[in-house]
Design an enzyme around this catalytic site. Structure first.
Site: not given
Lengths: 290, 170, 784
Positions: C221, C368-369, C738
């Site tokens: 990523q 996802r944060c 997110e």
């Protein structure tokens, strides 16, 4: 995750398959749908030296009512049970159970017989067969024998089938009029094994219970036949008190273990609740409803 | 150790010598280089590896290549017959039914089989039929929409059913 | 059939995604699809124990398997000073264990072979003689005096404590609590869960023995940051490292860290001189790579009698596993947890956090944060719910009463965040209206009379996403800016190169649309490239919802830079003064006479063919954008549940999600992001869990037990939006990837508590499974 090496056999006839099993004995495993066996091979929880694939044998994929008996072949798949109008109209417990097995794609390949022989205590079909009082025909090179479902399961992943035998037919007494059934399953999501499931099969006679079958999934070392609950129902009118009593007896028959799916008390309670609800639903269906 | 097999993959006969333990998904990905079929788990849960075997969705990580001997396998690469997108492919794009794309081939193949069996499925039927394929990105909302839209497209377009059957027949 | 797109792709256009064409044809190029000539395959032998001393490792049998090229152990790596590597939190992590293993599934030895099946066969033959040590599986036990020391190899480390960290004003908070009429408390545990993208992690390492050039295909990523870290860890010259992050099958934070497998495969390729591929299987992914959360939280809220929030006090204990490998900015040991005051105007707040080593996998990635914002949002929203319950107030009303008011923005929070913009009451009102909240409350009252359990959950989250500014936020010392390079070709087509990296978010479409808006080049004419460090400008990568806030801003700024230059060229072509040139949707014209114009395409051609004197040729540029502040997306989520008293099963009947992420570039893609986030939030609330037994065995090591929601149980979402632009972002956008995972778990759990709160049940920790609900009901005599 990749399987360890093995030799592969794809016999074209039952005789050939039984001959191979006779020769290879404990070193061989029968491959039907493969939806339990192949994951085990991949995780290397099982590493048989030989696989005997029966999928190339013709005429093993059948479901038929003949001579007062419903007969199921070794390659009859979950998906076919799910789509069977015969089961939907007269064998409700099977019709209920079929779409709750694993997930839709697994059902396309997995077989009822394979699941029964795999004998996972969380497996659904064994329970259904116990409720239906089924018989299993076990064939080997030297002949065949018939075993009652209730005598077949002997523990987790353990049955009375011999390494040289194939489950060649499942036999279920043909449903008579005023028969109803239900299969209630608690799972955490689609594709999960049951936390608890209950199979109910009722045969009504003159407003009274002629015979009753109750099977329990995932609450013991093997699928359980709740025989005391069945006995309590036999000959009784299905009023609330009778239902409650039978449900309590079914809960007593359960031998759950505490795990990440729930406590002993919880699972026992779900058995009780599902038995009550299952009996009501089965009764409705026996009377031509639901 | 090797075993000869002949599998009809996307309409072409493919013969190979394989180890019996070779999984169908590896046969497709490694031997035939059909990398549209993906691997997402070890335990037959995710459905990323779904292909059609004789027209039926099967998780190709839970079938041996040797078992496919003599059978017909359809992968995502065959969906766009003659370069024209299958209605399900067009609908997945149109309705934003994909994000990372990893589950998409399996989702589409399962959907194609569903629409063959039920040309006009309800939302619940779609959700039930797809419950063996996991998607981590879309929350399924737009996948369901895509299947519905493909169903409508396949009903209205005369040319479309031909393409649809070609994809599963090939 | 073709998918036509009538839209040009301006901001606000839901054009279809450019990247889809390859994915729907099965022509994506994911890591496992990469095959190089002569490529070898790696398989890892992992520890079966959570804590054990390694007495010896015997690799003879493995080495003897035909097809095995090499077996790599920690001892071999130690000779090359590669047995340990730095983590993203400044700690160290074992690449291959040398002294002892510290979690179940830890990497011990690797087999490199010609075939993946053979590598797996041989890895199973590696024999390790272990002396099993007592395992520490909770942070509470880890911090007890006399607990087994996990990091005994670390100089000066005498216990299992990692850090102590505080935010906010303690004295002021104590004062607020002293004055409070009531204090509402909640102890809750946000359990360990895992991002589990459908594609696992992997690498193909290809080091050319002749040139020393390393080409590393990685599920990354953050490819640029990874290149720098590889240069530092492996001692390779950075100009010789090229990281290519191909199509990624989902990330959700899982693909932010550097994992031991990457390092070993790279070292093996270097030593053997051939490409080496390593792709995790799912079990490896779940037991060894970046987990998320695992936060024990103790919250207290001070209130006045009329329901005004006066202060907030939080104590945290984080379980970081065997190596402190949280992926987060250096200064902030508990991430951005201090956003915990959420959407509320709370004058005083104080957060105290401690971290502990345990015998569990390292990680602490943000699933996802944005760096522990999820835990914070969950805690405040659960506390507000319980405050409403205890004070017998309506959960929506208590929120409306305490929201930061629209006129208070920019708002400085008690813990030091400057919220950029917001209109919380508007988003909530829209959600309440969409749901028919007041009607449902009546239905709930009716049901309750009949003994039926129905609940309505409310959560009004505020997130903080889009790091930098670089002066405050970094990853491993690298400032959190991001970049965009735009090249407009003579024919008016363009290539946009970014430092961020999509994992499914639709960058190839969204970022093209920003250029379309700014320059008027249709999105179809813009190729977006990411992930190849040789061919894209340096950036920090995609995570923490930062791509649009930072990479998107960089894209807008570089477009404007080129537009300024284009204006000069247009003035030249139109024979006018630059000051008189106006620009509108791809056309340059002299003020007052829009009919006489030059298109951006005309200008692009002229940039290479007909330039004014003194102007450099070309229409290309690059921008590195350091955001002045974070962005603060927000929203209200409402959930309706029905509970079966016999089984404890919770059925989500409805869910309404109103999000405000500022200006939406491609609304279709934004909604898709929210759908996915809500579903992961649903999974976390009800089923996703990685837990351990007393010996440290991981329960949840494959999808049989790590449960992911399918299409069947996932709720149908009813969507709504408000738009409150970010005042500091060039196009007013905020991050959104997110929000839904951050905000939704509390909405789900609050719905359950709303259904059972009147029975005296004040908390059920996630995942809220049927059995936990039934046990809670049974305890208060309310189960069937």
């Amino acid at each position: 995750m990749l399987p360890a090496p093995f030799e592969y056999h794809a016999p074209k006839t039952m005789e050939e398959a039984l001959g191979l099993l006779d020769e290879l004995g404990e070193d061989a495993k029968v491959l039907a749908g493969g939806q339990s066996l192949i994951p085990l091979l991949k995780l290397r929880f099982a590493s048989p030296a030989h696989l005997v694939d029966i999928n190339k044998i013709e005429d093993l994929d059948f479901l038929e009512e003949r001579d007062g008996t419903l007969r199921i072949g070794p390659l009859f798949r979950h998906k076919s049970a799910e789509r069977s109008s015969l089961l939907a109209s007269r064998y409700h417990v099977m019709a209920d159970a079929a779409p709750q097995i694993a997930d839709p794609i697994i059902r396309n390949r997995g077989t009822i017989a394979g699941s029964v022989v795999h004998a996972d205590p969380s497996g659904d079909w064994g329970t259904v067969l116990l409720a239906l009082d089924a018989e299993l025909v076990l064939r080997s090179k030297s002949g065949s024998r018939t075993v009652k479902a209730r005598d077949f399961f002997s523990g987790p992943f353990s049955t009375s089938i011999q390494a040289t035998e194939i489950l060649s037919e499942i036999r279920i007494p043909a449903a008579r009029p005023q028969t109803g059934g239900a299969y209630l399953k608690l799972e955490r999501k689609v594709g999960d094994f049951a936390t608890v499931a209950v199979a109910v099969h009722l045969q009504m006679d003159d407003g009274k219970v002629g015979s009753a079958g109750i099977g329990l999934t995932a609450v013991g070392p093997q699928n359980i036949k709740a025989e005391r609950a069945e006995a309590a129902l036999r000959g009784a009118r299905l009023d609330d008190a009778t239902i409650k009593q039978a449900a309590a007896l079914a809960a007593e028959a359960a031998e759950p273990r505490a795990d990440h799916r729930g406590s002993i008390e919880y699972k026992r309670n779900v058995v009780r609740v599902f038995t009550e609800r299952g009996l009501k639903r089965a009764y409705e269906r026996a009377r031509g409803g639901g | 150790m090797g075993q000869s097999i002949t599998v009809t993959v996307n309409g072409e006969k493919k013969s190979a010598e394989v180890e019996p333990r070779l999984l169908l998904v590896h046969f497709l990905r490694e031997k035939l280089r059909l990398t549209g079929t993906h691997i997402g788990c070890d335990t037959t849960h995710c459905g990323a590896c779904t292909v059609l075997v004789d027209g039926t969705p099967v998780k190709s990580c839970t079938m041996l290549a040797v078992q496919a001997d003599g059978q017909e396998v359809t992968t995502v690469e065959a969906l766009a017959a003659g370069g024209t997108l299958h209605p399900i492919q067009a609908a997945f794009k149109q309705e934003h039914g994909l994000q990372c794309g990893f589950c998409t081939p399996g989702m589409m193949l399962t959907s194609v089989a569903l629409l063959q069996e039920k040309p006009d499925p309800t939302e619940d039927e779609i959700r039930w039929a797809l419950s063996g394929n996991i998607c981590r990105c879309t929350g399924y909302m737009n996948i369901v929409k895509a299947v519905k839209s493909a169903a409508a497209q396949m009903k209205t377009s005369a040319a479309v059913p031909e393409a649809a059957t070609a994809a599963t027949r090939s | 059939m073709a998918v036509e797109t009538p839209l040009k792709g301006n901001i606000g256009d839901s054009i279809k995604r450019k990247e889809d064409d390859r994915f729907i044809r099965g022509k994506g190029n994911y890591l496992d699809d990469v095959v190089l000539p002569g490529m070898l395959h790696m398989s890892i032998h992992r520890s079966p124990f959570a804590h054990a001393k390694i007495k010896s490792i015997n690799t003879e049998a493995a080495q003897a398997v035909p097809g095995v090229v090499a077996v790599v152990t920690g001892a071999l790596l130690a000779q090359h000073k590669l047995a340990w590597m730095p983590t993203l939190s400044g700690d160290t992590q074992a690449v291959l264990a040398t002294d002892k293993v510290r979690f179940q599934g830890q990497e011990v030895a690797c087999v490199i072979a010609t075939d993946p099946y053979v590598a797996r066969d041989a890895a199973a033959l590696i024999e390790v003689d272990y002396e099993v040590l007592p395992a520490v599986v909770t942070p509470q036990n880890a911090l007890k005096p006399g607990a087994p020391l996990i990091r005994d190899e670390k100089e000066g480390q005498t216990n299992n404590h990692i850090y102590h960290w505080e935010a906010g004003d303690k004295a002021k908070t104590d004062e607020a609590f002293a004055k409070a009429d009531r204090v509402v408390k909640l102890d809750t545990f946000y359990p360990r869960c895992h991002p589990s993208p459908l594609e696992t992690c992997g690498i193909v390492a290809d080091i050319n023995p002749a040139t020393g050039h390393a080409t590393l295909y990685m599920t990354s990523q953050a490819p640029h940051a990874h290149r720098t870290l590889f240069a530092i860890v492996a001692g390779l010259p950075e100009q010789n490292i090229r990281i290519i992050s191909p199509d990624i099958g989902g990330g959700f934070g899982n693909k932010v860290p550097i994992y031991p497998g990457y390092v070993v495969a790279t070292a093996a390729s270097l030593l053997i001189g051939k490409p080496v591929k390593w792709v995790e299987d799912r079990s490896e992914n779940l037991i060894s790579t970046g987990f998320a959360r695992d936060f024990h939280m103790s919250g207290e809220m001070a209130l006045s009698n009329d329901g005004r929030m006066l202060g907030l006090r939080v104590k945290l204990l984080s379980d970081n596993g065997a190596f402190f490998a949280d992926a987060q900015p250096t200064k902030f040991k508990a991430g951005l947890f201090h956003i915990v005051t959420g959407s509320y105007d709370v004058a005083a707040a104080h957060v105290e956090a401690d971290g502990a080593y345990t015998n569990k996998a390292p990680g602490g990635v943000a699933y996802r944060c944005s760096f522990r914002v999820t835990e914070a949002s969950y805690l405040i929203e659960r506390l507000v719910e319980n405050a409403a319950l205890e004070m017998k107030m309506d959960p929506a009303d208590i929120r409306l009463k305490n929201f930061i008011k629209p006129e208070q923005f920019p708002y400085m929070s008690a813990t030091g965040f400057e919220y950029d913009s917001g209109d919380y009451p508007r988003a909530m009102q829209l959600a309440l209206d969409k749901l028919g909240y007041r009607e449902l409350r009546k239905e709930q009252a009716e049901k309750r009379k009949k003994g039926e359990l129905m609940g309505i959950g409310v959560a009004s989250f505020t997130e903080v996403v889009g790091a930098g500014p670089g002066k405050h936020y970094d990853i491993a010392g690298l400032r959190m800016f991001d970049s965009a390079e735009l090249r407009v070709h003579p024919t008016g087509k363009a290539i946009l190169k970014l430092g961020v990296k999509s994992q499914g978010q639709g960058h190839e479409t969204t970022f093209a649309q920003i250029v379309t808006e700014e320059l008027g080049i249709p999105a179809a004419d813009i190729e977006v490239q990411e992930g190849d460090t040789d061919n894209t400008p340096y950036g920090l990568g995609t995570y923490a919802s930062r791509s649009t806030p930072v990479g998107g801003a960089a894209t807008a700024m570089v477009s404007r830079k080129l537009r300024d230059k284009a204006k000069k060229i247009a003035a030249h072509l139109l024979e006018a003064s630059e000051a008189d040139i106006e620009f509108d949707h791809g056309k340059f014209f002299v003020r007052g006479s829009p009919s006489k114009s030059k298109t951006i395409q005309d200008v692009a051609f002229a940039a290479y063919t007909d330039l004014p004197d003194g102007l450099e040729a070309g229409l290309e540029g690059v921008t590195y954008y350091d955001p002045p502040n974070m962005t603060f997306p927000f929203g209200t989520y409402l959930v309706v549940v029905d509970i079966d008293r016999g089984t404890g099963q919770v059925k989500v009947r409805r869910m309404v999600a109103v999000d405000d992420c500022g200006v939406r570039i491609n609304p279709m893609i934004v909604e898709g992001q929210i759908h996915g986030g809500l579903t992961e939030g649903f999974g976390i609330a009800f089923m996703e869990l990685i837990t351990f037994d007393e010996e440290g065995n991981c329960l949840g090591s494959n999808f049989t037990d790590y449960l992911l929601p399918t299409s069947w149980e996932t709720p149908k979402f009813e969507m709504g939006e408000t738009v409150t632009p970010s005042p500091h972002h060039p196009i007013g956008a905020k991050g959104v990837g997110e929000s839904a995972t951050v905000g939704s778990p509390a909405a789900f759990v609050n719905a359950v508590i709303d259904a059972v709160g009147h029975l005296g049940i004040k908390n059920i920790d996630m995942p809220v499974t049927s059995d936990k609900v039934w046990e809670a009901l049974n305890k208060v005599g309310a189960a069937e």
